[in-house]
Enzyme design. Structure first.
Site, PDB file in Angstrom:
ATOM      1  N   ARG A   1      -1.002   2.750  -1.336  1.00  0.00           N
ATOM      2  CA  ARG A   1       0.732   1.994  -1.313  1.00  0.00           C
ATOM      3  C   ARG A   1       1.603   2.617  -0.326  1.00  0.00           C
ATOM      4  NH1 ARG A   1      -0.828  -0.741  -4.574  1.00  0.00           N
ATOM      5  NH2 ARG A   1      -0.390  -0.723  -7.075  1.00  0.00           N
TER       6      ARG A   1
ATOM      7  N   GLU B   1       7.958  -3.217   1.114  1.00  0.00           N
ATOM      8  CA  GLU B   1       7.499  -4.515   1.372  1.00  0.00           C
ATOM      9  C   GLU B   1       8.922  -5.070   0.916  1.00  0.00           C
ATOM     10  OE1 GLU B   1       3.900  -4.592  -0.527  1.00  0.00           O
ATOM     11  OE2 GLU B   1       3.397  -2.728   0.322  1.00  0.00           O
TER      12      GLU B   1
ATOM     13  N   HIS C   1       0.391  -6.661   2.458  1.00  0.00           N
ATOM     14  CA  HIS C   1      -0.466  -6.758   0.630  1.00  0.00           C
ATOM     15  C   HIS C   1      -1.198  -6.889  -0.434  1.00  0.00           C
ATOM     16  CE1 HIS C   1       0.880  -3.062  -2.914  1.00  0.00           C
ATOM     17  NE2 HIS C   1      -0.514  -3.822  -2.885  1.00  0.00           N
TER      18      HIS C   1
HETATM   19  C1  DGY Z   1      -3.183  -3.319  -7.340  1.00  0.00           C
HETATM   20  O1  DGY Z   1      -3.914  -3.429  -7.819  1.00  0.00           O
HETATM   21  O2  DGY Z   1      -2.794  -2.193  -7.132  1.00  0.00           O
HETATM   22  C2  DGY Z   1      -2.934  -3.784  -5.331  1.00  0.00           C
HETATM   23  O3  DGY Z   1      -1.882  -3.368  -5.070  1.00  0.00           O
HETATM   24  C3  DGY Z   1      -2.244  -5.212  -6.206  1.00  0.00           C
HETATM   25  O4  DGY Z   1      -3.144  -5.838  -6.061  1.00  0.00           O
END
Ligand code: DGY
Length: 325
Positions: A237, A266, A285
């Site tokens: 993240r 983002e 992402h």
């Molecule tokens: C997740 O699964 O947490 C990813 O960041 C999004 O696909």
């Protein structure tokens, strides 16, 4: 019963739910929903299938406390107020495991791309800068026998470590809340304190969840404890690293390079200085963005919805505590 899906998802999960006799509505407009739109649509449904950018906070949960299940199409669920959902006895599901390999592939790709300046060199060709062979230009760094530091040795971190061990015989050290004995055995991984992870890693790859303890953890102080030759990778993240501090650490050559699949905010602005740095690779992402992983995520989310609407325990439940009361 009615299911609302906040973003268009691969068809497999939708078919599973329709075969169960559920009435499924998908938000088809090509932009994220606002929270009032999400609340309005969820109010008319028995279950919600949502994505990690939907804000499932106290306000949403209290407005939609009638929901019998919320299934998130992601493994991470930091966008959901889990304590409040548990208090309201709303089961929350997620999609672990099925995206671990795809996300680890993205981390591995970013490591290689940063170590060989791949994204920068690609852009330089487009700009007409590929002229003649210069033996001292465009030099990257090799990864064989280097030390890989994993922050958060769970399923995705283990997959990343397996790739680095297999390809480059990298030594694996890790820092996690709990010991991962099977990974220690499989990868000869060694658990270390956070400061040792920072000081010893040639590549430091972040695979933890976002919470109060990890938010902003990779900041100026942390980057200054890393090797000058280190590459920082984050596919977890964006708020786990402080982006301003990362930009400073790279431009002042405190660390060597970075590979990011997650940023803060983002989407990343096109003017972000990270995008013009030679030793940096950024992706939008897309860690879990393979056909295989997204189909599986769609099916897992649908299974969570189906079980929740049958009044059964979700196959992938984030707040199992609701069943104990
Ligand atoms: C997740 O699964 O947490 C990813 O960041 C999004 O696909």
């Amino acid at each position: 019963m009615k299911v609302f899906i906040s973003r268009d998802i691969p068809a497999q999960g939708i078919e599973l739910m329709r075969n169960e006799g559920l009435e499924v509505t998908v938000w088809k407009v090509d932009r994220p929903m606002t929270q009032p739109e999400l609340i309005e649509n969820a109010k008319q449904s028995d279950a919600l299938l949502c994505v990690f950018s939907d804000k499932i906070d106290k306000l949403f949960l209290n407005e939609c406390r009638h929901l019998k299940v919320i299934a998130q199409l992601a493994v991470g669920y930091d966008n959901i107020d889990i304590d409040e959902a548990t208090r309201l006895r709303i089961p929350i599901g997620n999609t672990p495991d099925v995206l671990s390999e795809a996300t680890a592939d993205a981390a591995f790709l970013l490591m290689l791309a940063a170590s060989r300046k791949a994204f920068h060199l690609h852009k330089s060709i487009i700009k007409g800068e590929w002229t003649f062979f210069r033996p001292k230009a465009n030099l990257g760094i090799e990864l064989r026998n280097k030390t890989l530091g994993i922050f958060g040795l769970g399923r995705i971190g283990t997959e990343m470590a397996k790739r680095c061990k297999g390809a480059y015989q990298m030594d694996v050290i890790y820092c996690s809340r709990s010991r991962n004995s099977s990974a220690e055995e499989l990868l000869q991984a060694r658990k270390v304190e956070f400061d040792e992870l920072l000081s010893q890693s040639d590549v430091l790859s972040v695979h933890c969840s976002l919470n109060e303890t990890t938010n902003g953890l990779f900041n100026k102080e942390a980057f200054h404890k890393m090797k000058r030759s280190a590459i920082f990778i984050n596919t977890a993240r964006g708020t786990i690293h402080n982006e301003k501090d990362l930009i400073d650490a790279l431009s002042e050559r405190i660390i060597w390079g970075a590979g990011l699949d997650v940023t803060n905010p983002e989407p990343m602005r096109p003017s972000n200085p990270l995008l013009s740095m030679e030793n940096v690779a950024v992706l939008p992402h897309v860690g879990s963005a393979t056909i295989e992983a997204r189909n599986a995520m769609s099916r897992l989310s649908a299974e969570n919805i189906i079980h929740g609407l049958r009044g059964e325990k979700l196959p992938n439940i984030v707040n199992p505590g609701i069943y104990n009361r």
